[in-house]
Design an enzyme around this catalytic site. Structure first.
Site, PDB file in Angstrom:
ATOM      1  N   ASP A 133       0.829  -1.219   0.000  1.00  0.00           N
ATOM      2  CA  ASP A 133       0.000   0.000   0.000  1.00  0.00           C
ATOM      3  C   ASP A 133       0.860   1.264   0.000  1.00  0.00           C
ATOM      4  OD1 ASP A 133       0.958  -0.104   2.634  1.00  0.00           O
ATOM      5  OD2 ASP A 133      -1.016  -0.086   3.577  1.00  0.00           O
ATOM      6  N   GLU A 134       2.154   1.105   0.325  1.00  0.00           N
ATOM      7  CA  GLU A 134       3.003   2.296   0.455  1.00  0.00           C
ATOM      8  C   GLU A 134       3.222   3.007  -0.873  1.00  0.00           C
ATOM      9  OE1 GLU A 134       6.315   2.108   3.019  1.00  0.00           O
ATOM     10  OE2 GLU A 134       5.323   0.794   4.442  1.00  0.00           O
ATOM     11  N   TYR A 158      12.065   2.642  -0.369  1.00  0.00           N
ATOM     12  CA  TYR A 158      11.389   1.337  -0.468  1.00  0.00           C
ATOM     13  C   TYR A 158      10.121   1.466  -1.312  1.00  0.00           C
ATOM     14  CZ  TYR A 158       8.039  -2.291   0.774  1.00  0.00           C
ATOM     15  OH  TYR A 158       7.073  -3.279   0.714  1.00  0.00           O
TER      16      TYR A 158
HETATM   17  P1  NAD Z   1      10.876 -10.242   3.979  1.00  0.00           P
HETATM   18  O1  NAD Z   1      11.907  -9.185   3.991  1.00  0.00           O
HETATM   19  O2  NAD Z   1      10.510 -10.930   5.245  1.00  0.00           O
HETATM   20  O3  NAD Z   1      11.305 -11.395   2.946  1.00  0.00           O
HETATM   21  C1  NAD Z   1      11.841 -11.118   1.688  1.00  0.00           C
HETATM   22  C2  NAD Z   1      12.418 -12.425   1.145  1.00  0.00           C
HETATM   23  O4  NAD Z   1      12.928 -12.154  -0.168  1.00  0.00           O
HETATM   24  C3  NAD Z   1      13.572 -12.976   1.965  1.00  0.00           C
HETATM   25  O5  NAD Z   1      13.417 -14.372   2.131  1.00  0.00           O
HETATM   26  C4  NAD Z   1      14.805 -12.658   1.126  1.00  0.00           C
HETATM   27  O6  NAD Z   1      15.855 -13.585   1.320  1.00  0.00           O
HETATM   28  C5  NAD Z   1      14.233 -12.730  -0.277  1.00  0.00           C
HETATM   29  N1  NAD Z   1      14.998 -11.951  -1.242  1.00  0.00           N
HETATM   30  C6  NAD Z   1      15.461 -10.678  -1.101  1.00  0.00           C
HETATM   31  N2  NAD Z   1      16.126 -10.305  -2.210  1.00  0.00           N
HETATM   32  C7  NAD Z   1      16.054 -11.354  -3.071  1.00  0.00           C
HETATM   33  C8  NAD Z   1      16.533 -11.561  -4.390  1.00  0.00           C
HETATM   34  N3  NAD Z   1      17.226 -10.622  -5.034  1.00  0.00           N
HETATM   35  N4  NAD Z   1      16.284 -12.743  -4.986  1.00  0.00           N
HETATM   36  C9  NAD Z   1      15.598 -13.716  -4.324  1.00  0.00           C
HETATM   37  N5  NAD Z   1      15.143 -13.565  -3.084  1.00  0.00           N
HETATM   38  C10 NAD Z   1      15.357 -12.396  -2.464  1.00  0.00           C
HETATM   39  O7  NAD Z   1       9.611  -9.579   3.300  1.00  0.00           O
HETATM   40  P2  NAD Z   1       8.054  -9.836   3.559  1.00  0.00           P
HETATM   41  O8  NAD Z   1       7.608  -8.961   4.647  1.00  0.00           O
HETATM   42  O9  NAD Z   1       7.808 -11.283   3.611  1.00  0.00           O
HETATM   43  O10 NAD Z   1       7.463  -9.236   2.200  1.00  0.00           O
HETATM   44  C11 NAD Z   1       7.290 -10.054   1.063  1.00  0.00           C
HETATM   45  C12 NAD Z   1       6.742  -9.197  -0.067  1.00  0.00           C
HETATM   46  O11 NAD Z   1       5.501  -8.622   0.342  1.00  0.00           O
HETATM   47  C13 NAD Z   1       7.647  -8.031  -0.441  1.00  0.00           C
HETATM   48  O12 NAD Z   1       7.592  -7.875  -1.836  1.00  0.00           O
HETATM   49  C14 NAD Z   1       7.018  -6.842   0.251  1.00  0.00           C
HETATM   50  O13 NAD Z   1       7.273  -5.653  -0.463  1.00  0.00           O
HETATM   51  C15 NAD Z   1       5.562  -7.205   0.200  1.00  0.00           C
HETATM   52  N6  NAD Z   1       4.707  -6.657   1.270  1.00  0.00           N
HETATM   53  C16 NAD Z   1       5.070  -6.801   2.578  1.00  0.00           C
HETATM   54  C17 NAD Z   1       4.216  -6.334   3.570  1.00  0.00           C
HETATM   55  C18 NAD Z   1       4.540  -6.469   5.044  1.00  0.00           C
HETATM   56  O14 NAD Z   1       3.843  -5.910   5.878  1.00  0.00           O
HETATM   57  N7  NAD Z   1       5.562  -7.202   5.418  1.00  0.00           N
HETATM   58  C19 NAD Z   1       3.011  -5.706   3.226  1.00  0.00           C
HETATM   59  C20 NAD Z   1       2.700  -5.567   1.873  1.00  0.00           C
HETATM   60  C21 NAD Z   1       3.540  -6.057   0.908  1.00  0.00           C
HETATM   61  O1  DAU Z   2       2.245  -0.976   4.546  1.00  0.00           O
HETATM   62  C1  DAU Z   2       2.869  -2.105   4.033  1.00  0.00           C
HETATM   63  C2  DAU Z   2       4.308  -2.086   4.444  1.00  0.00           C
HETATM   64  O2  DAU Z   2       4.327  -2.359   5.842  1.00  0.00           O
HETATM   65  C3  DAU Z   2       5.170  -3.088   3.693  1.00  0.00           C
HETATM   66  O3  DAU Z   2       5.173  -2.763   2.338  1.00  0.00           O
HETATM   67  C4  DAU Z   2       6.593  -3.083   4.251  1.00  0.00           C
HETATM   68  O4  DAU Z   2       7.348  -4.105   3.617  1.00  0.00           O
HETATM   69  C5  DAU Z   2       6.527  -3.352   5.734  1.00  0.00           C
HETATM   70  O5  DAU Z   2       7.814  -3.257   6.285  1.00  0.00           O
HETATM   71  C6  DAU Z   2       5.594  -2.365   6.438  1.00  0.00           C
HETATM   72  O6  DAU Z   2       6.156  -1.029   6.410  1.00  0.00           O
HETATM   73  P1  DAU Z   2       6.058  -0.049   7.685  1.00  0.00           P
HETATM   74  O7  DAU Z   2       7.143   0.942   7.569  1.00  0.00           O
HETATM   75  O8  DAU Z   2       4.682   0.442   7.879  1.00  0.00           O
HETATM   76  O9  DAU Z   2       6.358  -1.144   8.840  1.00  0.00           O
HETATM   77  P2  DAU Z   2       7.263  -1.060  10.161  1.00  0.00           P
HETATM   78  O10 DAU Z   2       6.949  -2.286  10.961  1.00  0.00           O
HETATM   79  O11 DAU Z   2       8.677  -0.750   9.865  1.00  0.00           O
HETATM   80  O12 DAU Z   2       6.648   0.197  10.920  1.00  0.00           O
HETATM   81  C7  DAU Z   2       5.283   0.233  11.286  1.00  0.00           C
HETATM   82  C8  DAU Z   2       5.034   1.591  11.939  1.00  0.00           C
HETATM   83  O13 DAU Z   2       5.737   1.616  13.187  1.00  0.00           O
HETATM   84  C9  DAU Z   2       5.574   2.759  11.126  1.00  0.00           C
HETATM   85  O14 DAU Z   2       4.701   3.875  11.288  1.00  0.00           O
HETATM   86  C10 DAU Z   2       6.923   3.069  11.775  1.00  0.00           C
HETATM   87  C11 DAU Z   2       6.695   2.686  13.229  1.00  0.00           C
HETATM   88  N1  DAU Z   2       7.873   2.169  13.948  1.00  0.00           N
HETATM   89  C12 DAU Z   2       8.612   1.170  13.383  1.00  0.00           C
HETATM   90  C13 DAU Z   2       9.715   0.667  14.018  1.00  0.00           C
HETATM   91  C14 DAU Z   2      10.559  -0.415  13.373  1.00  0.00           C
HETATM   92  C15 DAU Z   2       8.183   2.660  15.213  1.00  0.00           C
HETATM   93  O15 DAU Z   2       7.487   3.542  15.736  1.00  0.00           O
HETATM   94  N2  DAU Z   2       9.269   2.147  15.851  1.00  0.00           N
HETATM   95  C16 DAU Z   2      10.075   1.184  15.304  1.00  0.00           C
HETATM   96  O16 DAU Z   2      11.092   0.792  15.945  1.00  0.00           O
END
Ligand code: NAD
Ligand code: DAU
Length: 351
Positions: A133-134, A158
């Protein structure tokens, strides 16, 4: 047979395990095993002959082409990415390389593979790109949630790299007809999330009696979705999504960061009363540069198009998540290596 990329990370490993538990076909799992990817996340699939793990990089077109030719997948699901906003602020290069160049290399390999498929397999093939969503930027407090028609306005390196990858996916559909699906999801939480992200970081810090760092005033809002609900949404999109379309995914669970941290502290007080009150560990620290104020997702297109609904309430999902981390502190110890400690010093040392 499907090819999953990034399947050793948080969401990817949950998806692979969900896929296999549903009695579906084989999965080839291509993952570079960066700091965020851990083979241990896939321990439950270790004995399953349907799971083939390959360590490799999506930016390595040769590897991707060889895997496509050898395994002939009916779909590719792309999770592979650099995913942490704060790391993109300290070092954007890896984000450009994996999220933009990597997605481009993957798309090129998939386009050539797909073009050569027999007509029926070409027709049913899908490339599902998992995004965020970012890419839409930040919402004001009273604005309606993001729809798929919202103009892109990414604010962090990012988010910009994910936006660029989404645009490439769109172009491969528009130009060559590649049957793509793009999903933009809100913040996930649940088991096996790397403890750099807010929810696992707070749980792990609280267990160790360390401070719980809240950026700025803690009023930033995120829309939280339990990871299993994200996985079920991705399956529905694979099954029922229309090629070329974009689907928003979210939990309709908007919370400020302070609400999230207080909720976690409350659950920890119940489960670890000897350390209560955990809220005393909350510490306001310097804000994230360019910190988006609010995200919220309008998921009506996904719900009407595929019938998907999230099943986990935020409060129950959070409780399950805390319980998982308390039961798996060995996992936390294994994934938080020396590199992790360097990251903690870099990100929190100067705040
Ligand atoms: P994560 O960082 O936990 O995992 C990413 C994985 O990708 C890891 O296993 C890493 O080893 C692998 N990777 C990184 N670079 C690579 C490369 N060049 N080739 C092959 N593998 C590679 O991430 P996540 O939180 O599981 O997110 C997965 C996907 O979902 C991402 O595309 C992220 O943008 C998206 N996403 C995450 C969130 C969230 O809240 N975590 C929300 C919305 C979308
Ligand atoms: O919205 C989807 C995204 O959510 C994904 O695309 C990203 O991969 C995922 O990392 C996540 O991004 P955020 O930046 O929202 O997640 P994060 O857990 O880093 O932070 C959540 C909120 O908490 C954000 O407003 C920043 C705040 N935060 C985060 C950390 C790590 C703090 O206040 N303290 C912290 O130490």
């Amino acid at each position: 047979m499907i090819l999953v990329t990034g399947g050793a990370g948080f969401i990817g490993s949950n998806f692979v395990l969900h896929w296999l538990a549903g009695g579906r076909g084989p999965v080839v799992n291509l993952d570079k095993l960066t700091y965020a990817g851990n083979a241990e996340n896939l321990a439950a699939a270790r004995e399953d002959p349907r799971h083939v793990f390959v360590r490799g990089d999506i930016a390595d077109g040769g590897t991707v082409r060889r895997l496509l030719d050898a395994h002939r997948p009916a779909a590719v699901v792309n999770f592979a990415a650099e995913s942490h906003v704060d790391r993109s602020i300290h070092g954007p290069a890896a984000f450009v390389r994996t999220n933009i160049v990597g997605t481009y290399e993957l798309l090129e390999a998939v386009r050539h593979y797909w073009t050569a498929l027999p007509p029926r397999e070409r027709e049913s093939f899908r490339f599902l790109h998992v995004s965020s969503d970012e890419v839409y930027g930040s919402l004001e407090t009273h604005e309606p949630a993001f729809t798929e028609a919202r103009a892109y306005a990414p604010n962090s390196p990012y988010a910009a790299s994910k936006a660029a990858s989404d645009h490439l996916v769109r172009a491969y559909h528009h130009t060559w007809g590649l049957p793509t699906l793009t999903t933009n999801c809100s913040n996930n939480y649940g088991p096996r999330q790397f403890p750099e992200k807010l929810i696992p970081l707070v749980i792990v810090n609280a267990v160790h009696g360390r401070s719980l760092p809240v950026y700025g005033d803690g009023g930033n809002v995120r829309d939280w979705l339990y990871v299993a609900d994200h996985c079920s949404a991705l399956l529905r999109v694979l099954e029922a999504g229309r090629p070329g379309e974009v689907y928003n995914i979210g939990g309709s669970a908007e919370r400020t960061n302070l609400q999230v941290v207080h909720a976690l502290a409350g659950i920890l007080d119940e489960l670890r009363p000897d350390r209560a009150p955990h809220a005393r560990l909350i510490t306001h620290v310097a804000d994230r540069p360019g910190h988006d104020r609010r995200y919220a997702m309008d998921t009506r297109k996904l719900e009407s198009g595929t019938g998907w609904r999230p099943v986990e309430a935020f409060e129950t999902g959070l409780r399950k998540t805390v319980a998982w981390y308390l039961d798996n502190m060995d996992w936390v110890g294994n994934v938080t290596s020396g590199e992790y400690r360097k990251w903690v010093d870099l990100n929190y040392g100067g705040r």
